[in-house]
Design a protein around this motif. Structure first.
Motif, PDB file in Angstrom:
ATOM      1  N   UNK A 708       1.902  28.939 -60.134  1.00 48.38           N
ATOM      2  CA  UNK A 708       3.511  28.912 -61.257  1.00 48.38           C
ATOM      3  C   UNK A 708       2.873  30.325 -62.263  1.00 48.38           C
ATOM      4  N   UNK A 709       2.329  30.880 -61.929  1.00 42.58           N
ATOM      5  CA  UNK A 709       1.605  31.999 -63.187  1.00 42.58           C
ATOM      6  C   UNK A 709       0.723  31.123 -64.518  1.00 42.58           C
ATOM      7  N   UNK A 710       1.050  30.607 -64.521  1.00 42.07           N
ATOM      8  CA  UNK A 710       0.304  29.369 -65.800  1.00 42.07           C
ATOM      9  C   UNK A 710      -1.345  29.165 -65.912  1.00 42.07           C
ATOM     10  N   UNK A 711      -1.926  28.727 -66.522  1.00 41.97           N
ATOM     11  CA  UNK A 711      -3.207  28.552 -67.516  1.00 41.97           C
ATOM     12  C   UNK A 711      -3.282  27.392 -67.948  1.00 41.97           C
ATOM     13  N   UNK A 712      -4.457  26.871 -67.177  1.00 41.80           N
ATOM     14  CA  UNK A 712      -4.783  25.371 -68.401  1.00 41.80           C
ATOM     15  C   UNK A 712      -5.305  25.941 -69.008  1.00 41.80           C
ATOM     16  N   UNK A 713      -4.997  24.828 -70.280  1.00 39.50           N
ATOM     17  CA  UNK A 713      -6.535  24.660 -71.595  1.00 39.50           C
ATOM     18  C   UNK A 713      -6.957  24.269 -71.724  1.00 39.50           C
ATOM     19  N   UNK A 714      -6.799  23.004 -71.125  1.00 37.51           N
ATOM     20  CA  UNK A 714      -7.167  21.666 -71.834  1.00 37.51           C
ATOM     21  C   UNK A 714      -6.625  20.657 -70.294  1.00 37.51           C
ATOM     22  N   UNK A 722      -4.253  -0.244 -61.950  1.00 37.71           N
ATOM     23  CA  UNK A 722      -5.635  -0.711 -61.762  1.00 37.71           C
ATOM     24  C   UNK A 722      -6.299   0.062 -60.468  1.00 37.71           C
ATOM     25  N   UNK A 723      -6.172   1.303 -61.304  1.00 39.24           N
ATOM     26  CA  UNK A 723      -6.767   2.433 -60.451  1.00 39.24           C
ATOM     27  C   UNK A 723      -5.803   2.601 -59.121  1.00 39.24           C
ATOM     28  N   UNK A 724      -5.406   2.941 -58.973  1.00 40.41           N
ATOM     29  CA  UNK A 724      -3.952   3.249 -57.636  1.00 40.41           C
ATOM     30  C   UNK A 724      -3.805   4.189 -58.022  1.00 40.41           C
ATOM     31  N   UNK A 725      -3.389   4.736 -59.304  1.00 44.25           N
ATOM     32  CA  UNK A 725      -2.767   6.289 -59.624  1.00 44.25           C
ATOM     33  C   UNK A 725      -3.604   6.370 -61.171  1.00 44.25           C
ATOM     34  N   UNK A 726      -3.616   7.724 -60.688  1.00 43.66           N
ATOM     35  CA  UNK A 726      -4.443   8.444 -62.135  1.00 43.66           C
ATOM     36  C   UNK A 726      -3.659   9.132 -62.737  1.00 43.66           C
ATOM     37  N   UNK A 727      -3.256   9.217 -64.474  1.00 44.36           N
ATOM     38  CA  UNK A 727      -2.805  10.054 -65.759  1.00 44.36           C
ATOM     39  C   UNK A 727      -3.451  11.305 -66.082  1.00 44.36           C
ATOM     40  N   UNK A 728      -3.141  12.696 -65.888  1.00 46.35           N
ATOM     41  CA  UNK A 728      -3.723  13.264 -65.367  1.00 46.35           C
ATOM     42  C   UNK A 728      -3.440  14.001 -67.281  1.00 46.35           C
ATOM     43  N   UNK A 729      -3.911  14.384 -67.606  1.00 49.73           N
ATOM     44  CA  UNK A 729      -2.727  15.301 -69.647  1.00 49.73           C
ATOM     45  C   UNK A 729      -3.973  16.492 -68.907  1.00 49.73           C
ATOM     46  N   UNK A 730      -2.621  17.424 -68.719  1.00 48.22           N
ATOM     47  CA  UNK A 730      -2.587  19.356 -68.962  1.00 48.22           C
ATOM     48  C   UNK A 730      -2.425  19.873 -70.276  1.00 48.22           C
ATOM     49  N   UNK A 731      -2.764  20.193 -70.691  1.00 52.31           N
ATOM     50  CA  UNK A 731      -2.295  21.304 -72.008  1.00 52.31           C
ATOM     51  C   UNK A 731      -2.071  22.671 -71.363  1.00 52.31           C
ATOM     52  N   UNK A 732      -1.152  22.849 -70.153  1.00 46.54           N
ATOM     53  CA  UNK A 732      -0.346  24.600 -69.836  1.00 46.54           C
ATOM     54  C   UNK A 732      -0.347  25.559 -70.777  1.00 46.54           C
ATOM     55  N   UNK A 733      -0.531  26.928 -70.415  1.00 45.46           N
ATOM     56  CA  UNK A 733       0.254  27.945 -71.023  1.00 45.46           C
ATOM     57  C   UNK A 733       1.178  28.607 -70.551  1.00 45.46           C
ATOM     58  N   UNK A 734       2.250  28.089 -70.995  1.00 51.39           N
ATOM     59  CA  UNK A 734       3.542  29.335 -71.658  1.00 51.39           C
ATOM     60  C   UNK A 734       4.483  30.049 -71.391  1.00 51.39           C
TER      61      UNK A 734
END
Length: 777
Positions: A708-714, A722-734
């Motif tokens: 999508x033309x973005x970059x992941x900074x963090x 209960x381990x079924x899902x994962x929360x992923x925290x991104x800092x992206x550049x737009x």
């Protein structure tokens, strides 16, 4: 020599100053100062004392030590003594001795360095301006301008006594180093003054002894080391140690004395072995043992957490030979006698230390596995090692070449102090920068052309860049260390070869301040950032003021020049650019300045004002405009701004939860702002992606963000459900809000993604953000 006849000073007050009334006591380094606001009491009657006897042994030794001076110079020194003795006659040291014994001791130490008559006279007179009623004009008339200038330079150092206030300490330190930069004799006299005061601290209160000892260890000893005054440096360290930690000092002193007796046989065996090997190789050499100073032993025990019995290198040996080539012959002879310890050889002859010190250092494995430190040097190097910059006077006939080089190195360092003073914001900042340079555990690195640069241990490629040239430092973007690209924060090692890569539009990064080591680099970076911030703040302030003027129906170009002149006078003759910068930094209100310019204060609440237009934000304004981390606004978000004093304009989104209360209670602090049509930078946005806990899901999300033309900074992750899902925290550049929407649209197509939320501080994780969270049903 015969006892000279000392001319009596004239009795008139114009020639011989009266000692100041008050207690017969003079503190270390100067006269007592009455605290501001303290009541002035009637001074007691001044005590009278007999003249200092000219047959006193201390005076006789002093006069005998002047045999290297011409007869007319000795007469001038005698006249200076007579003047100082009369001026200080009513004063006594805390110990009860006549005060003149202190200047006499300082002058005697200066004479040991064979300094000229001017320096010796200044040493005798160094306290008369501070402690008596003498004036610089009187000293100039009687002893000449050079002597008066030296005394004045020394006296200025004591006008602000060291105290618990860091600013006062820093200001005194700054004055001392700047006086030293003008005339090196100032610091030579000052160091002998401090050395004698340290030698006679016993009569003072314990708290004063500790304070003065700490100052000496922190400031004066490092300066002595930086100037190569090894004897003074070691003695100042040991005396400071004795007064800061008297019990530890005494325990260590007894332990060293006991060890000296226990190891006598071993030391004699090693000494005889070295001398015998030198004879076998036909090398003429003086060989003698040396004992480490108590403070250096103590420092090693503390830093390496050793007991005294674990410090094996208390004793070392020194080999003094005729010339440089013989130094290397002697080294070979020693290595054939005892095995050298790998990695413990240092060649300070080929690459001298920053203070001019030269020697070969090697560590050998002696009898019974005892490590032996040996220094090999010439007679000339030995003189320089002991007396440093003072050897210019003491051994100038024998050591003209090396002494001249040391003088040149010292001059360069003093010039760097003047440069630091020009770029430092205040005395405390200057003090901080120079203290870094006073503790140089050095590394030696090479430029691409083979020039050697000396930097403090831990220095980085950025320090190297600024050491080469300020412009190289300001424009550096990368470094090649030993022909390989390396990060700018890489710590340098001995022998590294560096090449700095620059870019025309690069600027210093504030993050560099967290890892640069040299005072020069730190000072230059801060200076650039301050200058840049002022320029950016001035540009913002001008825009704010123009906006306010237009709201009053006035074109900025129509403001009368007389109105600006009056405003600048009221502002302490600040230039217009500084007034703009004050507005941009929030130190002044644009509305107040505009009305002052137009004399329209009475109309401040009138009906003829127009609603101000919004400030246009590009995102490239720099430090004058900051984007709040609580809501992370990006182009396309409705925004509002607030001037924060000293920090410029801070931008928030309209619905930022952090500012809701402030916007409601203090609406006058907020300014309408809007994005430019084509913002000029990328913006960091935090998002949270909730996805099924399956293999490869992170890679899929990262790929989609990149496409999508973005970059992941963090990125960071945490389990949920209960381990079924994962929360992923991104800092992206737009680049803007539409770009962010495109990124989030792409993430929706990933089967494992359950929910996407743009995060902000103050938001409940389960409520909607400016972008409604996408939830897959």
């Amino acid at each position: 020599m015969d006892t000279p006849t000392i001319p009596s000073p004239p009795a008139s007050p114009a020639s011989v100053p009266a000692a100041p009334p008050g207690p017969a006591e003079a503190p270390v380094g100067g006269a007592p100062h009455r605290p501001l606001g303290a009541p002035v009491s009637t001074p007691p009657a001044e005590k009278t004392y007999p003249p200092f006897p000219l047959d006193d042994p201390a005076y006789q030794v002093f006069i005998d030590s002047l045999d290297y001076l011409k007869a007319e110079d000795i007469a001038r020194v005698e006249d200076a003594f007579a003047y100082a003795e009369a001026a200080h006659r009513s004063q006594r040291r805390i110990s009860g001795e006549p005060y003149i014994t202190h200047p006499l001791a300082v002058a005697g130490a200066v004479a040991e360095w064979r300094l000229d008559a001017t320096a010796i006279m200044a040493a005798l007179l160094h306290d008369v301006l501070e402690d008596t009623g003498a004036s610089k004009a009187e000293l100039t008339e009687r002893f000449g301008k050079p002597v008066a200038d030296l005394v004045d330079g020394l006296s200025k150092l004591d006008k602000i006594e060291f105290s618990s206030y860091q600013e006062a300490q820093a200001e005194n330190f700054r004055k001392m180093l700047l006086a030293m930069a003008r005339d090196i004799r100032v610091i030579l006299i000052k160091l002998t003054d401090r050395l004698h005061n340290m030698q006679t601290l016993g009569s003072m209160r314990p708290d004063k002894r500790r304070r003065i000892a700490n100052e000496t260890l922190e400031i004066y000893a490092p300066i002595a080391n930086r100037l190569g005054l090894n004897k003074v440096y070691r003695e100042l360290q040991d005396l400071s140690f004795m007064n800061l930690h008297p019990m530890r000092f005494n325990v260590l002193k007894k332990a060293v004395k006991a060890a000296r007796g226990n190891r006598r046989e071993l030391l004699t065996r090693i000494l005889d072995g070295i001398q015998e090997r030198m004879k076998d190789r036909h090398i003429e050499a003086q060989v003698f043992g040396r004992e480490k100073s108590l403070y250096s032993i103590y420092k090693k025990m503390v830093e390496k957490r050793l007991t005294f019995s674990q410090v094996l290198d208390i004793y070392g040996f020194r080999v003094v030979v005729a010339d440089v080539s013989t130094c290397y012959l002697a080294l070979g002879a020693l290595h054939s006698l005892y095995k050298p310890l790998p990695g413990k050889f240092k060649d300070y002859i080929a690459i001298p230390k920053a203070n001019g010190y030269q020697s070969l250092h090697t560590t050998l494995i002696g009898p019974y596995g005892t490590p032996i430190e040996v220094q090999i040097r010439t007679e000339e190097m030995h003189h320089l090692a002991q007396e440093g910059v003072a050897s210019h006077w003491l051994y100038k006939e024998e050591a003209d070449g090396s002494s001249a080089e040391l003088q040149n190195q010292t001059h360069k360092w003093l010039q760097s102090l003047l440069e630091l003073q020009n770029t430092a914001g205040d005395s405390a900042e200057f003090y901080e920068h120079v203290k870094i340079d006073l503790f140089p555990d050095e590394v030696y690195v090479f430029t691409p052309k083979g020039k050697i640069l000396t930097l403090p241990k831990g220095a980085t490629a950025v320090d190297f860049a600024y050491a080469v040239h300020t412009d190289i430092g300001n424009r550096c973007v990368a470094a090649k260390i030993n022909y390989e690209l390396a990060p700018l924060r890489t710590e340098l090692q001995n022998g590294d070869q560096l090449e700095i890569v620059t870019a025309a539009h690069a600027n210093p990064n504030p993050a560099w301040l967290s890892y640069v080591k040299t005072g020069r680099a730190r000072s230059k970076i801060r200076h650039f950032l301050k200058t840049q911030q002022n320029e950016e703040s001035a540009a913002l302030g001008e825009r704010l003021l123009n906006q306010e003027l237009k709201s009053l129906g006035i074109e900025p170009a129509d403001v009368p020049a007389a109105a600006w002149d009056e405003l600048m006078r009221e502002s302490g003759n600040k230039p217009i650019k500084d007034i703009y910068a004050d507005i941009g930094l929030g130190k002044r209100l644009a509305s107040v300045v505009a009305r002052r310019l137009m004399s329209r204060e009475e109309n401040a609440a009138g009906g003829d004002t127009l609603r101000p237009g919004p400030i246009v934000i590009h995102g490239t304004e720099g430090m004058a405009v900051t984007f709040a981390t609580c809501c992370r606004p990006i182009p396309g978000d409705p925004i509002v701004g607030s001037i924060r004093k000293g920090q410029g304009l801070e931008i928030h989104t309209h619905d930022c939860p952090v500012i809701r209360k402030s916007r409601r209670l203090e609406p006058q602090k907020w300014i309408d702002v809007e994005w430019a049509a084509q913002p000029g930078k990328l913006f960091a946005v935090p998002i949270r992606v909730e996805a099924q806990h399956q293999r490869g899901v992170l890679a899929k999300i990262a790929t989609e963000i990149a496409e999508a033309g973005s970059n992941i900074e963090n990125v960071s992750m945490e389990e949920s459900g209960g381990g079924l899902y994962t929360s992923i925290h991104f800092t992206i550049l737009v680049s803007h809000r539409v770009h962010l929407a495109a990124v989030m649209r792409g993430l929706r197509h990933i089967p494992e993604v359950i929910r996407i939320i743009r995060e902000r501080d103050g938001d409940d994780p389960h409520t909607t953000a400016p972008f409604s969270p996408y939830v897959k049903h």
